[in-house]
Design a protein around this motif. Structure first.
Motif, PDB file in Angstrom:
ATOM      1  N   GLN A 153       0.867  -1.186   0.000  1.00 20.08           N
ATOM      2  CA  GLN A 153       0.000   0.000   0.000  1.00 20.08           C
ATOM      3  C   GLN A 153       0.896   1.226   0.000  1.00 20.08           C
ATOM      4  O   GLN A 153       1.911   1.243   0.690  1.00 20.08           O
ATOM      5  CB  GLN A 153      -0.878   0.024   1.256  1.00 20.08           C
ATOM      6  N   TRP A 154       0.505   2.247  -0.727  1.00 20.37           N
ATOM      7  CA  TRP A 154       1.225   3.522  -0.645  1.00 20.37           C
ATOM      8  C   TRP A 154       0.330   4.526   0.087  1.00 20.37           C
ATOM      9  O   TRP A 154       0.133   5.654  -0.354  1.00 20.37           O
ATOM     10  CB  TRP A 154       1.620   4.008  -2.045  1.00 20.37           C
ATOM     11  N   ASP A 155      -0.238   4.088   1.202  1.00 20.29           N
ATOM     12  CA  ASP A 155      -1.201   4.897   1.951  1.00 20.29           C
ATOM     13  C   ASP A 155      -0.503   5.750   3.007  1.00 20.29           C
ATOM     14  O   ASP A 155       0.405   5.272   3.705  1.00 20.29           O
ATOM     15  CB  ASP A 155      -2.214   3.975   2.658  1.00 20.29           C
ATOM     16  N   ASN A 203       2.848   3.789   3.022  1.00 21.87           N
ATOM     17  CA  ASN A 203       3.654   4.269   1.895  1.00 21.87           C
ATOM     18  C   ASN A 203       5.156   4.054   2.134  1.00 21.87           C
ATOM     19  O   ASN A 203       5.645   4.251   3.256  1.00 21.87           O
ATOM     20  CB  ASN A 203       3.352   5.766   1.728  1.00 21.87           C
ATOM     21  N   VAL A 204       5.852   3.726   1.055  1.00 21.86           N
ATOM     22  CA  VAL A 204       7.315   3.598   1.146  1.00 21.86           C
ATOM     23  C   VAL A 204       7.993   4.939   1.424  1.00 21.86           C
ATOM     24  O   VAL A 204       9.111   4.977   1.925  1.00 21.86           O
ATOM     25  CB  VAL A 204       7.914   2.982  -0.140  1.00 21.86           C
ATOM     26  N   ASN A 205       7.313   6.014   1.061  1.00 24.03           N
ATOM     27  CA  ASN A 205       7.815   7.334   1.456  1.00 24.03           C
ATOM     28  C   ASN A 205       7.305   7.583   2.868  1.00 24.03           C
ATOM     29  O   ASN A 205       6.162   7.983   3.067  1.00 24.03           O
ATOM     30  CB  ASN A 205       7.284   8.424   0.519  1.00 24.03           C
ATOM     31  N   SER A 288      16.576   7.482  -1.972  1.00 25.49           N
ATOM     32  CA  SER A 288      15.819   7.539  -3.207  1.00 25.49           C
ATOM     33  C   SER A 288      14.806   8.659  -3.123  1.00 25.49           C
ATOM     34  O   SER A 288      14.072   8.747  -2.127  1.00 25.49           O
ATOM     35  CB  SER A 288      15.100   6.199  -3.391  1.00 25.49           C
ATOM     36  N   GLU A 289      14.772   9.493  -4.131  1.00 22.72           N
ATOM     37  CA  GLU A 289      13.792  10.569  -4.209  1.00 22.72           C
ATOM     38  C   GLU A 289      13.663  11.316  -2.884  1.00 22.72           C
ATOM     39  O   GLU A 289      12.588  11.415  -2.304  1.00 22.72           O
ATOM     40  CB  GLU A 289      12.445  10.018  -4.681  1.00 22.72           C
ATOM     41  N   ASN A 290      14.772  11.773  -2.412  1.00 15.22           N
ATOM     42  CA  ASN A 290      14.846  12.594  -1.207  1.00 15.22           C
ATOM     43  C   ASN A 290      14.559  11.865   0.107  1.00 15.22           C
ATOM     44  O   ASN A 290      14.387  12.506   1.139  1.00 15.22           O
ATOM     45  CB  ASN A 290      13.917  13.825  -1.312  1.00 15.22           C
ATOM     46  N   PHE A 391       5.947  -4.949  -9.184  1.00 14.84           N
ATOM     47  CA  PHE A 391       5.079  -4.444 -10.248  1.00 14.84           C
ATOM     48  C   PHE A 391       4.239  -3.292  -9.698  1.00 14.84           C
ATOM     49  O   PHE A 391       4.163  -3.079  -8.484  1.00 14.84           O
ATOM     50  CB  PHE A 391       4.121  -5.548 -10.729  1.00 14.84           C
ATOM     51  N   GLN A 392       3.590  -2.577 -10.593  1.00 17.54           N
ATOM     52  CA  GLN A 392       2.704  -1.508 -10.139  1.00 17.54           C
ATOM     53  C   GLN A 392       1.297  -1.793 -10.651  1.00 17.54           C
ATOM     54  O   GLN A 392       1.031  -1.687 -11.854  1.00 17.54           O
ATOM     55  CB  GLN A 392       3.195  -0.146 -10.636  1.00 17.54           C
ATOM     56  N   ILE A 393       0.421  -2.155  -9.734  1.00 16.15           N
ATOM     57  CA  ILE A 393      -0.966  -2.411 -10.138  1.00 16.15           C
ATOM     58  C   ILE A 393      -1.690  -1.081 -10.317  1.00 16.15           C
ATOM     59  O   ILE A 393      -2.473  -0.905 -11.236  1.00 16.15           O
ATOM     60  CB  ILE A 393      -1.711  -3.277  -9.101  1.00 16.15           C
TER      61      ILE A 393
HETATM   62  C1  BDP Z   1       7.261   6.531  -8.633  1.00 14.13           C
HETATM   63  C2  BDP Z   1       6.174   7.371  -8.064  1.00 14.13           C
HETATM   64  C3  BDP Z   1       6.492   7.893  -6.706  1.00 14.13           C
HETATM   65  C4  BDP Z   1       6.962   6.763  -5.810  1.00 14.13           C
HETATM   66  C5  BDP Z   1       8.151   6.101  -6.451  1.00 14.13           C
HETATM   67  C6  BDP Z   1       8.640   4.862  -5.713  1.00 14.13           C
HETATM   68  O1  BDP Z   1       5.940   8.443  -8.948  1.00 14.13           O
HETATM   69  O2  BDP Z   1       5.325   8.485  -6.204  1.00 14.13           O
HETATM   70  O3  BDP Z   1       7.286   7.217  -4.551  1.00 14.13           O
HETATM   71  O4  BDP Z   1       7.795   5.640  -7.727  1.00 14.13           O
HETATM   72  O5  BDP Z   1       8.456   3.784  -6.226  1.00 14.13           O
HETATM   73  O6  BDP Z   1       6.662   5.760  -9.610  1.00 14.13           O
HETATM   74  O7  BDP Z   1       9.223   4.962  -4.644  1.00 14.13           O
END
Ligand code: BDP
Length: 682
Positions: A153-155, A203-205, A288-290, A391-393
């Motif tokens: 989940q990316w909740d 969420n992974v973030n 990754s991504e900040n 994968f991304q559903i």
């Molecule tokens: C990207 C998304 C971003 C995610 C990132 C990830 O745009 O929102 O945080 O992947 O997988 O596809 O960490």
């Protein structure tokens, strides 16, 4: 009518179909009291009850006659013990099951070595019933091919969902974990019935607030969610913030080699397992991504993940460490950097350094879930490291559940891809099931596409992706058509016209979406940030590293070893040769690997520019045909559903035109080459 029950709708079976064959089994015999077995019994009795329109009795002892008996081997159910001999029992792996007809009584007997196997057996039987299969000769043995079959989940704790297209979170609201877990329970049913066995709920973030999930403030509520999933044999994981020792621990560092940091994580693991004894482990997005990570301390990702793995090890927990690591602040003028290379460049040199309870989670492609990408060359490249595929559903780049895009065919292509990691026979599916390299841990993960919309996925037909993901994780050899057919029959019932129309719509949908969006594997022609809709140059001069390099001469990214970024050299054997050469590179990935003039002739015989024009005109026509095909089903599906899907398809057809016009116009102006068929381009 609403789609809430999804594939567990259990449409009543009319007398005369298989009704009589099924109706003799209107009693369930189960002697065990375990929680998961209780779930299995409840699911069976409810499901069959709905299918047959009558109450199904449940008994602890067998009073003779044809029944449905279920239980674990040696668990006390005489029918189970009598039906399955040593040979069958030894063929059943931990989560597998057998189903067989007991010829003497005519009973259907479900047996497994574990309680989860019994649950999967029950759902399998329900699938057979609701797709109206014959059951009088049943003799089935099934084992899941993959060990971990996980959903991510990316909740977020505020109830929003990153890349969510179906409403708000069912897990969180107003910075708390939801107290009414009814919906969570219904989700657990859907996941277990498709074969999944693990979930990470946040969420992974992981930002400051969510970092607190592993503290006393949230753990009691997390434990309640874990209990719901436990009754469906699904293990709960949490995404954690790598910088937790700093953010919530009061330490001044998160250096993985610092003894105080290591001790902090050990104590944290003890606290988490005290609350949730069967907790699965941590999922981590680092550097990754900040997001923070070990790079801050000049440590690498083996140091970072091993530290967490060591803390979880005494409890049997695992660390799932994501390989989506790249520089998202690169200088776009520096043409030598290539985001596609990043995961392999970061992780491949670390092979052999990870603890055995670390799994690396690798996205299916090297970039980011585009409609078409090559398969990640990292998968299979680390012989002594556990790996799983991601994968991304949720349809972030594939139409955001406003457009129809059945993704199972795409995933199948990835899984069947030959990597040559150990010579021929080294397909992705054999790597991620652990068999090729003999990994201790392996499997599938995917980003969920659900939210609190009544039909879970926004677009009702997007439910097929969730179902299909679970079924593929269980058995990657199932075909995309088989899965679609199961899903259609279970969701809508067995109207044959409907089955064939929806099947063809699903099976065509990925190629339709690809046709009117970014061409030939180049990707990324979407609006920045939200990623919906066309924007040809939206990312072209940005730091994210996602370029197409179109100018008046040509388009595409030179990723060859000879003259480009060298990415192609991350592939083994024949794959390297195939991608390196512009002659042998498959059309659909041409622009991912090569920069070519617009007049370059594809294997299809068309020039690149004419291919772009043709596919974009055709893509719109095919999207319009989807509307017409669905319209023909009026009366075969409920009115509400018919209207809802019809509206989404109409929106898609309209939006496809926007894609067509923007892409075609852009390339017409860049290239100055007119459409050979003289169609109007602005
Ligand atoms: C990207 C998304 C971003 C995610 C990132 C990830 O745009 O929102 O945080 O992947 O997988 O596809 O960490």
């Amino acid at each position: 009518q609403t789609g809430y029950h999804a594939w567990l709708e259990f449409h009543p079976i009319a007398p005369g179909e298989r009704y009589d064959q099924y109706a003799v089994h209107s009693r369930i015999v189960c002697t065990e009291k375990d929680e998961v077995i209780r779930t299995a019994v409840q699911e069976l009795s409810q499901g069959i009850g709905k299918l047959l329109g009558k109450e199904i009795r449940v008994a602890e002892s067998d009073a003779g006659g044809a029944v449905i008996a279920l239980g674990t081997f040696g668990g006390g159910n005489a029918l189970v013990d009598r039906t399955f001999g040593e040979e069958t029992r030894s063929a059943i792996k931990p989560e597998g099951f057998a189903i067989k007809i007991d010829q003497a009584s005519g009973s259907i007997v479900v047996g497994a070595s574990s309680t989860s196997g019994v649950l999967y057996g029950a759902f399998h039987l329900l699938r057979l019933f609701s797709t109206k299969q014959a059951v009088n000769e049943l003799d089935v043995i099934e084992n899941p091919v993959n060990m971990l079959r996980m959903i991510n989940q990316w909740d977020n704790i505020d109830g929003s969902i990153e890349r969510g297209y179906a409403g708000k979170s069912i897990f969180f609201e107003n910075n708390r974990i939801t107290t009414d877990l009814t919906r969570v329970r219904d989700y657990a049913r859907l996941l277990a019935s498709s074969g999944l066995n693990a979930i990470s709920i946040n969420n992974v973030n992981v930002h400051k607030w969510e970092s607190k999930f592993i503290t006393g403030e949230y753990l009691p509520d997390v434990a309640k969610v874990a209990a719901v999933f436990r009754s469906f044999s699904i293990k709960l994981f949490l995404s954690v913030n790598y910088a937790s020792p700093l953010e919530i621990g009061g330490l001044s560092t998160a250096d993985p080699l610092d003894p105080a940091v290591r001790e902090w994580w050990r104590a944290k693991a003890a606290e988490v397992y005290a609350a949730i004894p069967d907790f699965g482990g941590f999922l981590v997005k680092a550097d990754s991504e900040n997001r923070p990570g070990p790079f801050t301390y000049d440590r690498d990702h083996a140091d970072g993940s091993n530290m967490l793995a060591e803390a979880l090890k005494p409890y049997g927990g695992i660390v799932i460490w994501r390989c989506f690591v790249y520089n998202c602040k690169q200088d776009w003028r520096d043409r030598a950097t290539d985001r596609a290379r990043a995961a392999y460049d970061h992780f491949k040199p670390l092979d052999g350094r990870f603890m055995d309870n670390v799994i690396l989670q690798v996205k299916n492609g090297p970039m980011d879930f585009q409609v078409r990408e090559p398969v990640s060359p990292l998968i299979g490249a680390m012989e002594t490291t556990n790996q799983m595929i991601e994968f991304q559903i949720t349809q972030e780049y594939t139409g955001q559940q406003r457009h129809l895009c059945y993704l199972v065919p795409q995933w199948k292509e990835v899984l069947d891809f030959e990597t040559y990691a150990k010579g021929e026979g080294s397909s992705i599916k054999r790597i991620v099931d652990g068999s090729l390299h003999g990994n201790k841990l392996s499997g599938f993960a995917a980003v969920s596409n659900i939210g609190d919309d009544v039909n879970w996925t926004g677009h009702l037909l997007a439910q097929a992706n969730l179902y299909g993901y679970g079924r593929l994780a269980w058995n990657p050899d199932l075909s995309a058509e088989e899965i679609a057919e199961e899903w259609i029959r279970m969701t809508f019932g067995g109207d044959e016209k409907l089955v064939s129309v929806v099947m063809s719509m699903l099976m065509d949908s990925w190629s339709i979406y690809e046709a009117y969006t970014s061409p030939l594997g180049v990707g990324w022609m979407v609006n920045p940030d939200h990623h919906y809709g066309p924007n040809v140059d939206g990312y072209e001069y940005s730091k994210w590293g996602t370029y197409h390099f179109a100018d008046c001469h040509g388009i595409g990214v030179d990723r060859t070893k000879a003259t480009g970024t060298g990415y192609a050299a991350q592939y083994k054997g024949a794959n390297y040769d195939t991608y390196e050469s512009v002659e042998s590179c498959p059309d659909e990935l041409l622009l991912f690997f090569h920069h070519v003039p617009y007049t370059h002739v594809l294997h299809s015989g068309q020039t690149v520019i004419q291919h772009i024009y043709n596919t974009h005109f055709e893509g719109v026509e095919r999207a319009e045909q989807l509307v017409a095909r669905w319209a023909s089903l009026e009366g075969s599906v409920g009115e509400l559903v018919h209207k809802h899907v019809g509206e989404r398809l109409a929106e898609q057809a309209g939006h496809a035109k926007e894609w067509r016009d923007m892409i075609n116009t852009y390339f017409f102006r860049k290239s100055g080459i007119a459409d050979a068929l003289g169609r109007k381009i602005y």
